[in-house]
Design an enzyme around this catalytic site. Structure first.
Site, PDB file in Angstrom:
ATOM      1  CE  LYS A  44      -2.629  -0.722   3.678  1.00  0.00           C
ATOM      2  NZ  LYS A  44      -3.786  -0.534   4.597  1.00  0.00           N
ATOM      3  CE  LYS A  46      -1.991   4.356   4.926  1.00  0.00           C
ATOM      4  NZ  LYS A  46      -3.111   4.130   5.842  1.00  0.00           N
TER       5      LYS A  46
HETATM    6  N1  C2G Z   1     -10.584   6.757   8.970  1.00  0.00           N
HETATM    7  C1  C2G Z   1     -11.630   7.620   9.270  1.00  0.00           C
HETATM    8  N2  C2G Z   1     -11.376   8.922   9.535  1.00  0.00           N
HETATM    9  C2  C2G Z   1     -10.088   9.377   9.530  1.00  0.00           C
HETATM   10  C3  C2G Z   1      -9.023   8.503   9.243  1.00  0.00           C
HETATM   11  C4  C2G Z   1      -9.291   7.182   8.962  1.00  0.00           C
HETATM   12  O1  C2G Z   1     -12.811   7.209   9.274  1.00  0.00           O
HETATM   13  N3  C2G Z   1      -9.873  10.693   9.800  1.00  0.00           N
HETATM   14  C5  C2G Z   1     -10.908   5.355   8.664  1.00  0.00           C
HETATM   15  C6  C2G Z   1     -10.502   4.938   7.253  1.00  0.00           C
HETATM   16  O2  C2G Z   1     -11.508   5.339   6.305  1.00  0.00           O
HETATM   17  C7  C2G Z   1     -10.421   3.415   7.392  1.00  0.00           C
HETATM   18  C8  C2G Z   1      -9.937   3.232   8.849  1.00  0.00           C
HETATM   19  O3  C2G Z   1     -10.179   4.493   9.519  1.00  0.00           O
HETATM   20  O4  C2G Z   1     -11.717   2.823   7.249  1.00  0.00           O
HETATM   21  C9  C2G Z   1      -8.480   2.876   8.949  1.00  0.00           C
HETATM   22  O5  C2G Z   1      -7.724   3.874   8.287  1.00  0.00           O
HETATM   23  P1  C2G Z   1      -6.252   3.479   7.740  1.00  0.00           P
HETATM   24  O6  C2G Z   1      -5.506   2.786   8.810  1.00  0.00           O
HETATM   25  O7  C2G Z   1      -5.683   4.675   7.061  1.00  0.00           O
HETATM   26  O8  C2G Z   1      -6.647   2.381   6.642  1.00  0.00           O
HETATM   27  P2  C2G Z   1      -6.175   2.307   5.110  1.00  0.00           P
HETATM   28  O9  C2G Z   1      -4.719   2.473   4.989  1.00  0.00           O
HETATM   29  O10 C2G Z   1      -7.098   3.182   4.350  1.00  0.00           O
HETATM   30  O11 C2G Z   1      -6.417   0.743   4.802  1.00  0.00           O
HETATM   31  O12 C2G Z   1      -8.050  -3.021   2.544  1.00  0.00           O
HETATM   32  C10 C2G Z   1      -8.352  -1.746   3.054  1.00  0.00           C
HETATM   33  C11 C2G Z   1      -7.104  -1.043   3.489  1.00  0.00           C
HETATM   34  O13 C2G Z   1      -6.317  -1.858   4.337  1.00  0.00           O
HETATM   35  C12 C2G Z   1      -7.514   0.243   4.188  1.00  0.00           C
END
Ligand code: C2G
Length: 132
Positions: A44, A46
């Site tokens: 990803k 990250k």
């Molecule tokens: N999130 C949120 N509000 C934020 C930041 C994050 O609602 N201000 C939500 C994201 O939309 C996600 C969850 O928190 O549903 C986790 O965020 P991340 O750890 O950034 O996840 P991500 O890297 O988007 O991974 O297969 C799916 C991926 O693994 C998603």
């Protein structure tokens, strides 16, 4: 028992993550989090500050989370939904539409993101405060 699943990296835990997990749990009775492994984070593009083991331990301490499983690739979601007998798949709406293929297997819900907070913003703010 209504089972919910969501996925993410959940690094540097913040209120946006907790808001998502709380609302996801409110949709059912049991919440599973597919937690991105360090290797999948590289896919990803990250780099998490906390290791998978630490991020897993932290998530398991949250009252809304019932189980944490590893997220190792983009392809595992259908299998996870079937194997864990999931009723609802939940993600923040930055992913709106990306996982609609799961509608064949379970409900798909995209929840509004929490504005003004993100792991990236935390890292940037800390960098700026250090640089004065
Ligand atoms: N999130 C949120 N509000 C934020 C930041 C994050 O609602 N201000 C939500 C994201 O939309 C996600 C969850 O928190 O549903 C986790 O965020 P991340 O750890 O950034 O996840 P991500 O890297 O988007 O991974 O297969 C799916 C991926 O693994 C998603």
């Amino acid at each position: 028992m209504k089972k919910v699943i969501t996925y993410g990296t959940y690094d540097l835990l913040h209120s946006g993550h907790i808001n998502l997990l709380r609302r996801a749990k409110e949709l059912g009775d049991y919440l599973i989090v597919g937690l991105s492994t360090d290797e999948f984070n590289a896919v990803k593009e990250k780099k998490a500050y906390h290791s998978y083991e630490d991020r897993k331990m932290i998530l398991e301490a949250i009252r809304y989370v019932d189980e944490v499983i590893p997220e190792q690739n983009w392809e595992q979601k259908v299998q996870d939904v079937i194997e864990h007998e999931i009723d609802i798949f939940v993600m923040g709406d930055d992913w709106e539409g990306h996982f609609d293929f799961l509608k064949e297997y379970c409900d798909v819900v995209y929840l509004p993101r929490t504005a003004g907070i993100s792991t990236t913003k935390i890292k940037q703010d800390l960098l700026q405060s250090r640089n004065g």
